[in-house]
Design a protein around this motif. Sequence first.
Motif, PDB file in Angstrom:
ATOM      1  N   THR A  49       8.164 -11.114  -5.581  1.00  0.00           N
ATOM      2  CA  THR A  49       6.930 -11.405  -5.124  1.00  0.00           C
ATOM      3  C   THR A  49       6.418 -10.448  -3.960  1.00  0.00           C
ATOM      4  OG1 THR A  49       7.180 -13.780  -5.939  1.00  0.00           O
ATOM      5  CG2 THR A  49       5.392 -13.160  -4.100  1.00  0.00           C
ATOM      6  N   VAL A  50       5.426  -9.673  -4.129  1.00  0.00           N
ATOM      7  CA  VAL A  50       4.980  -8.803  -2.990  1.00  0.00           C
ATOM      8  C   VAL A  50       3.673  -9.467  -2.421  1.00  0.00           C
ATOM      9  CG1 VAL A  50       3.810  -6.427  -2.786  1.00  0.00           C
ATOM     10  CG2 VAL A  50       5.732  -6.915  -4.385  1.00  0.00           C
ATOM     11  N   VAL A  51       3.486  -9.221  -1.149  1.00  0.00           N
ATOM     12  CA  VAL A  51       2.156  -9.645  -0.576  1.00  0.00           C
ATOM     13  C   VAL A  51       1.737  -8.705   0.201  1.00  0.00           C
ATOM     14  CG1 VAL A  51       2.845 -12.240  -0.593  1.00  0.00           C
ATOM     15  CG2 VAL A  51       3.271 -10.833   1.529  1.00  0.00           C
ATOM     16  N   VAL A  52       0.313  -8.768   0.727  1.00  0.00           N
ATOM     17  CA  VAL A  52      -0.049  -7.609   1.578  1.00  0.00           C
ATOM     18  C   VAL A  52      -0.499  -8.574   2.765  1.00  0.00           C
ATOM     19  CG1 VAL A  52      -2.194  -6.257   2.438  1.00  0.00           C
ATOM     20  CG2 VAL A  52      -1.142  -6.194   0.012  1.00  0.00           C
ATOM     21  N   MET A  53       0.135  -8.240   4.094  1.00  0.00           N
ATOM     22  CA  MET A  53      -0.203  -8.854   5.158  1.00  0.00           C
ATOM     23  C   MET A  53      -1.451  -8.588   6.049  1.00  0.00           C
ATOM     24  SD  MET A  53       2.862 -10.240   8.024  1.00  0.00           S
ATOM     25  CE  MET A  53       2.339 -11.396   9.527  1.00  0.00           C
ATOM     26  N   THR A  54      -2.306  -9.065   6.452  1.00  0.00           N
ATOM     27  CA  THR A  54      -3.303  -8.562   7.334  1.00  0.00           C
ATOM     28  C   THR A  54      -3.530  -9.026   8.562  1.00  0.00           C
ATOM     29  OG1 THR A  54      -5.703  -8.279   7.478  1.00  0.00           O
ATOM     30  CG2 THR A  54      -5.065  -9.920   6.096  1.00  0.00           C
ATOM     31  N   ASN A  69     -10.099  -7.737  11.555  1.00  0.00           N
ATOM     32  CA  ASN A  69      -9.338  -6.348  11.784  1.00  0.00           C
ATOM     33  C   ASN A  69     -10.270  -4.990  11.184  1.00  0.00           C
ATOM     34  OD1 ASN A  69      -7.335  -3.989  10.387  1.00  0.00           O
ATOM     35  ND2 ASN A  69      -6.565  -4.948  12.545  1.00  0.00           N
ATOM     36  N   SER A  70     -10.036  -4.141  11.931  1.00  0.00           N
ATOM     37  CA  SER A  70     -11.139  -3.048  11.604  1.00  0.00           C
ATOM     38  C   SER A  70     -10.700  -2.447  10.001  1.00  0.00           C
ATOM     39  CB  SER A  70     -10.990  -1.859  12.549  1.00  0.00           C
ATOM     40  OG  SER A  70      -9.551  -1.174  12.518  1.00  0.00           O
ATOM     41  N   ALA A  71      -9.605  -2.538   9.420  1.00  0.00           N
ATOM     42  CA  ALA A  71      -9.231  -2.128   8.240  1.00  0.00           C
ATOM     43  C   ALA A  71      -9.107  -3.392   7.313  1.00  0.00           C
ATOM     44  CB  ALA A  71      -7.823  -1.195   8.200  1.00  0.00           C
ATOM     45  N   VAL A 104       1.201   2.218  10.023  1.00  0.00           N
ATOM     46  CA  VAL A 104       0.489   1.478   8.948  1.00  0.00           C
ATOM     47  C   VAL A 104      -0.790   2.460   8.727  1.00  0.00           C
ATOM     48  CG1 VAL A 104       0.962  -1.169   9.277  1.00  0.00           C
ATOM     49  CG2 VAL A 104      -0.620   0.191  11.198  1.00  0.00           C
ATOM     50  N   PRO A 105      -0.729   3.513   8.063  1.00  0.00           N
ATOM     51  CA  PRO A 105      -1.667   4.454   7.989  1.00  0.00           C
ATOM     52  C   PRO A 105      -2.684   3.957   6.879  1.00  0.00           C
ATOM     53  CG  PRO A 105       0.221   4.999   6.480  1.00  0.00           C
ATOM     54  CD  PRO A 105       0.797   4.026   7.438  1.00  0.00           C
ATOM     55  N   SER A 106      -4.020   4.060   7.493  1.00  0.00           N
ATOM     56  CA  SER A 106      -4.967   3.501   6.489  1.00  0.00           C
ATOM     57  C   SER A 106      -5.942   4.620   5.837  1.00  0.00           C
ATOM     58  CB  SER A 106      -5.770   2.631   7.466  1.00  0.00           C
ATOM     59  OG  SER A 106      -6.541   3.130   8.652  1.00  0.00           O
ATOM     60  N   GLY A 107      -6.824   4.151   5.112  1.00  0.00           N
ATOM     61  CA  GLY A 107      -7.739   5.175   4.397  1.00  0.00           C
ATOM     62  C   GLY A 107      -7.731   5.258   3.184  1.00  0.00           C
ATOM     63  N   VAL A 108      -6.726   4.843   2.357  1.00  0.00           N
ATOM     64  CA  VAL A 108      -6.464   5.057   1.029  1.00  0.00           C
ATOM     65  C   VAL A 108      -7.544   4.506   0.370  1.00  0.00           C
ATOM     66  CG1 VAL A 108      -5.141   3.237   0.209  1.00  0.00           C
ATOM     67  CG2 VAL A 108      -4.668   5.414  -0.581  1.00  0.00           C
ATOM     68  N   VAL A 130     -15.694  -2.330  14.263  1.00  0.00           N
ATOM     69  CA  VAL A 130     -15.595  -1.419  15.230  1.00  0.00           C
ATOM     70  C   VAL A 130     -15.239  -2.035  16.563  1.00  0.00           C
ATOM     71  CG1 VAL A 130     -17.046   0.026  16.639  1.00  0.00           C
ATOM     72  CG2 VAL A 130     -17.656  -0.108  14.380  1.00  0.00           C
ATOM     73  N   TYR A 131     -14.124  -1.899  17.303  1.00  0.00           N
ATOM     74  CA  TYR A 131     -13.613  -2.471  18.517  1.00  0.00           C
ATOM     75  C   TYR A 131     -14.493  -2.144  19.626  1.00  0.00           C
ATOM     76  CZ  TYR A 131      -9.382  -2.866  15.981  1.00  0.00           C
ATOM     77  OH  TYR A 131      -8.358  -3.330  14.908  1.00  0.00           O
TER      78      TYR A 131
END
Lengths: 472, 316
Positions: free
Chosen positions: A217-222, A227-229, A164-168, A56-57
């Motif tokens: 090569t795929v990566v996820v970048m955070t 971060n909240s998500a 960058v929709p989140s929630g999935v 939570v921010y």
Amino acid sequence: MAITKFFNEMTADDGSVRSHYAGYAKWLNETPADRIERKRAEADALFHRYGITFAVYGEESGTERLIPFDIIPRIIPAKEWKGLEAGLRQRVKALNTFIHDIYHDQEILKAGHIPADQVLKNAQYRPEMQGVNVPCDIYAHIAGVDVVRAGAGEFYVLEDNLRVPSGVSYMLEDRRMMMRLFPELFARHRVAPVEHYPDMLLHTLRSVAPVGVADPTVVVMTPGAYNSAYFEHAFLAQQMGVELVEGQDLFVEDDQVFMRTTQGPRRVDVIYRRVDDDFLDPQAFRKDSMIGVPGLLKAYRAGRVTLSNAIGTGVADDKSIYPYVPEMIRFYLGEEPILNNVPTYMCRKPEDLAYTLAHLPELVVKEVHGAGGYGMLVGPASTKEQIESFRKHLEANPDKYISQPTLALSNCPTFVENGIAPRHLDLRPFVLSGTEIQMVPGGLTRVALREGSLVVNSSQGGGTKDTWVLEA
Amino acid sequence: MLSRTADHLFWMARYMERAENTARILDVTYRLSLLPQNGEDVEPMWAGMLKIMELQDTFLAKHPRHTTEAVLEFMIFDRDNPGSIYRCLRATRENAHAVRGTLTSELWETSNATWLKMRDLTPAKLWENGPGAFFEWVKYRSHLSRGVTIGTMLQDEALRFIRLGTFLERADNTARILEVKYLNLLPGTDEDATQANDYYQWSALLQSVSAFEVYRKVYRDQITPLRVAELLILRADMPRSLARSMKEVYSNLTRVSNARSAETERLAGELESHLRFGRIERIFEVGFRNYLEDFRDRIFDLGCRISEDFLIPARA
């Protein structure tokens, strides 16, 4: 309150249970209250242990909270879902075509369907993307479209989230939790599965790799663990079996992106980035970004790496562009929109501003660039003082706002402190676009837990429900 | 594997191991402090322990005297004490959190659940059940974490860096545990000590590293300082000995070997073979404390080198 009639997802106006909820309602009636209480406590403990939390921010750094999970699912019959799915595919297809058009020939502007200034002077428009070609001409590979149901049972699109929709991850975890807590319910219902979403996502990401890369090569970048998500970033990387990287793990050399590994540099082809445009590359965007990768934009423009979603998609999901989406569907696809848009007053127009100011107690007023349920006024739920103080902001900066009639968001029975009561909800289905458009049935259902509240955002005390699309 | 990921895995394992060994050191010291022979004079014992853990100054800045309560609460709960069990378990969890996608969900949940419980523990609750029960809990959480690691993680680089962290930390910590005991108890120097007291000292030390039964099995004889040292330093079949720890460090290191790690591997191999072929009598001739201090310096150096070779993001 101006609104009196809400659509109840479970029961019809005459009080009878809707047929697609019959099985669940019967189960709920037959199941002893103390068993349900135990299961709810178990769910809470499990979410804590799994660490399915969001940060939570504005609270002490590192504060993590659970998103409340409600065990009464939101059920959608197959036929209804079919219509929704067709509408969502249509909409996302038009939006992707729009973004491509804007960053190339701008035909929709030339044709006069949208005022050019609205697009080209929009803060979300990225001149850096002008003339840049992206694989498959797809920009928003992952879209999370917020849909609500209003008084007469009709669906409206509230917002297209294309950045960058989140929630999935909550969609997937809610299902996992329901199956663990109440396996008997799944034996009784034919609930369409959603568990293959990470596979579909990986497939989508690989399909938009730079041309000529055989085994991308795929990566996820955070942005990082605070971060909240972050939970979702780690979750998706793990489920897809790819690396979860931060900006500091990547570097660019000769327009090629590499990650730093224990065995030396390794090439990266597709970055599913959960970092906003502004922070991606300190050389191109915000200089103070500590979470970006210097040189990333250059590599991207050279076509050596795919960013997902593309840079500059915000130009299509901005609230000031939203009113034109039905027009895009007609213009690019030659079709009539399947899903409704909410009538929107653009306060930059004097007549719309005048209307808005005269009807504040009935309207929802939103910041054009706002997100997360911050900076908005829900007229019917506000006090006179709140309305008057908001009126001042609005008069000072009309360009910053749009207004819409307050939708009578549908509600669904939900566990609250004193038993079960109706609470308002929305739905965020996820649409994946690569060489093809793919969706899992359903999406994330968010529920406003406060009585009467229409704000479902988790940062504002919203919860979630499992979403069932019943197979026919 | 990402260098940063390897770094988090390495430190996750080190902090968990450190929490366990801190519990072990506290446990044995606490038990000794209860022995009637020690009477009122428990303060030097706690002071000696803090000194070897290099926390003496941090402690004295807050507490005037080394009472059992003050030291235990400092070592268990103090958020400002980087060596407290609270801080170790929090760091374990933070490192795990940063790479939770690399861990099996069971391993992540183990670390998260341990932290949640630690966070909720209060001194009142600790004293209600007795510190012994808490130390036991920490040890078992560490056992669980290790078991889940071995039982669920793919045997790839990630596991190697976890194991590397575990054994490098254990090598350091076992050396410290030995130093704590030998500090005031060099063999043959304490002629006044009663036989019984001696016995308790040595058996408590052995118990603190779960080696009491092992000692009986290996030596089938009286407990003597020389043999205790031999068991905990040179016996590679003793899971918490320096020899065992270094053997694991060396073998895990060679399996993650990269283009610039040759010198680090050589140094680890050198230290390992000293232990493999060493004799305890020779170590006592050199001087026991010097030996242990030198050993810990080398372990520290190895840790720095591992960081430079693998964990610090580098371009080349």
